[in-house]
Enzyme design. Structure first.
Site, mmCIF file in Angstrom:
data_model
loop_
_atom_site.group_PDB
_atom_site.id
_atom_site.type_symbol
_atom_site.label_atom_id
_atom_site.label_comp_id
_atom_site.label_asym_id
_atom_site.label_seq_id
_atom_site.Cartn_x
_atom_site.Cartn_y
_atom_site.Cartn_z
ATOM 1 N N ASP A 21 0.829 -1.212 0.000
ATOM 2 C CA ASP A 21 0.000 0.000 0.000
ATOM 3 C C ASP A 21 0.864 1.263 0.000
ATOM 4 O OD1 ASP A 21 -2.295 1.488 0.032
ATOM 5 O OD2 ASP A 21 -2.656 1.266 2.179
ATOM 6 N N GLY A 22 0.348 2.302 -0.621
ATOM 7 C CA GLY A 22 0.995 3.613 -0.538
ATOM 8 C C GLY A 22 1.658 4.072 -1.829
ATOM 9 N N ASN A 23 1.400 3.385 -2.926
ATOM 10 C CA ASN A 23 2.001 3.805 -4.208
ATOM 11 C C ASN A 23 1.590 5.233 -4.566
ATOM 12 O OD1 ASN A 23 2.997 1.245 -4.461
ATOM 13 N ND2 ASN A 23 1.532 0.573 -6.017
ATOM 14 N N ARG A 25 0.366 7.698 -2.648
ATOM 15 C CA ARG A 25 0.890 8.739 -1.750
ATOM 16 C C ARG A 25 2.390 8.940 -1.952
ATOM 17 N NH1 ARG A 25 -1.311 6.085 3.383
ATOM 18 N NH2 ARG A 25 -1.738 4.480 1.838
ATOM 19 N N ARG A 34 0.134 9.588 -9.824
ATOM 20 C CA ARG A 34 -0.029 8.343 -9.040
ATOM 21 C C ARG A 34 0.504 7.124 -9.786
ATOM 22 N NH1 ARG A 34 -3.474 7.875 -4.927
ATOM 23 N NH2 ARG A 34 -4.069 5.805 -5.622
ATOM 24 N N HIS A 38 2.817 3.450 -8.979
ATOM 25 C CA HIS A 38 2.567 2.042 -9.294
ATOM 26 C C HIS A 38 3.763 1.438 -10.036
ATOM 27 C CE1 HIS A 38 -1.358 2.477 -7.698
ATOM 28 N NE2 HIS A 38 -1.849 3.196 -8.692
ATOM 29 N N LEU A 132 9.740 -21.183 -4.409
ATOM 30 C CA LEU A 132 8.796 -20.196 -3.857
ATOM 31 C C LEU A 132 7.456 -20.245 -4.582
ATOM 32 C CD1 LEU A 132 8.192 -17.553 -2.181
ATOM 33 C CD2 LEU A 132 9.139 -16.284 -4.123
ATOM 34 N N ARG A 189 1.699 -4.940 6.102
ATOM 35 C CA ARG A 189 1.090 -3.868 5.307
ATOM 36 C C ARG A 189 1.953 -2.615 5.427
ATOM 37 N NH1 ARG A 189 -5.133 -2.214 4.512
ATOM 38 N NH2 ARG A 189 -4.750 -0.535 3.042
ATOM 39 N N ARG A 195 -5.253 -1.898 8.741
ATOM 40 C CA ARG A 195 -6.435 -2.732 8.471
ATOM 41 C C ARG A 195 -6.100 -3.776 7.419
ATOM 42 N NH1 ARG A 195 -7.580 2.486 6.864
ATOM 43 N NH2 ARG A 195 -7.202 2.779 4.654
ATOM 44 N N SER A 197 -8.384 -4.653 4.897
ATOM 45 C CA SER A 197 -8.993 -4.262 3.620
ATOM 46 C C SER A 197 -9.450 -5.444 2.767
ATOM 47 C CB SER A 197 -8.029 -3.388 2.814
ATOM 48 O OG SER A 197 -7.735 -2.213 3.502
#
Ligand code: FPP
Length: 241
Positions: A21-23, A25, A34, A38, A132, A189, A195, A197
């Site tokens: 999360d946070g790409n 911002r 934005r 990404h 993996l 996260r 959270r 999500s």
């Protein structure tokens, strides 16, 4: 424990799940679009996969597109879709060389055929790999997964294969997307949000949760080790003493 003090003492989660999360911002704080966030997020994902290989994580689940992400502006959704295509196309050979086995979980409805074909190719060409296990949650939502599981079980009941009284947690878990994958030991996260999500809600019943302040594009090995150091301190009791 300072970073890099004694890596051999780290407890390694068998299954690590990451909410990247946070790409947006990350980009906005530098006055960038934005979408640049990404793109930088893909490089961070590559670092995460490298770390997971290096530290012998067995299962890595990444939240790359949630079923709620469709509510974003169309251009951004299209961009993330193209990025998924770009990531799999450009990294598949390297993942194959590294013995990575890929699975994609989530709804296939609404996804472009070109991406569906690529998902099929990635799963097919890595299915014999034994290293993996990379699980990409794409167009994924935990509630949807749980509702789908209910429907599968209801059909079994209606078809007379099982009775209502026979429904138990094992049968339920076996009706989720990838029943053979153990529950995540650690869910990480980024970006300071606390959270889940709608990510792996059933499977997260006993997962350790770690939230870190850094935005996803800044993710690196140092942060990875810091998270494992925190995880190593946790005392997992699974409801027991
Ligand atoms: C979170 O940042 C990221 C996403 C919603 C999806 C994009 C994920 C990546 C680019 C990583 C790899 C992706 C694929 C498809 C393999 P955000 O946009 O929610 O950031 P914000 O909370 O700061 O707005």
């Amino acid at each position: 424990m300072p970073v890099n003090s004694d890596i051999s003492k780290l407890k390694i989660p068998t299954h690590l799940a990451v909410i990247m999360d946070g790409n947006g911002r990350w980009a906005e704080q530098s006055g960038l679009a934005r979408t640049k966030g990404h793109v930088a997020g893909i490089d961070a994902l590559r670092r995460l996969v490298e770390c997971s290989l290096k530290y012998a994580i067995k299962y890595l689940t990444i939240f790359s597109f949630s079923s709620e992400n469709w509510t974003r502006p169309k251009d951004e959704v299209n961009f993330i879709m193209r990025l998924m295509h770009h990531y799999v196309t450009s990294d598949l050979d390297k993942l194959i060389q590294n013995n990575v086995k890929i699975n994609v979980i989530g709804e296939r409805e609404g996804i472009d055929n070109s991406i569906l074909d690529l998902i099929k190719k990635a799963e097919q060409s890595t299915k014999e790999n034994t290293g993996l296990r990379l699980i990409i949650a794409f167009n994924y939502g935990a509630r949807k997964e749980i509702v789908n599981a209910c429907k599968k079980i209801a059909k079994q009941v209606l078809g007379g294969k099982i009775s209502i009284d026979e429904i138990n947690e094992k049968i339920f878990a076996n009706s989720l997307y990838l029943p053979e994958i153990p529950d995540p030991d650690l869910i990480l996260r980024t970006s300071g949000e606390y959270r889940l999500s709608n990510f792996l809600n059933w499977q997260a019943a006993y997962s350790e949760l770690i939230f870190i302040d850094e935005y996803w594009p800044d993710f690196n090995e140092k942060i990875f080790i810091r998270a494992l150091q925190e995880y190593s301190k946790r005392n997992r009791r699974f409801g027991g003493l």
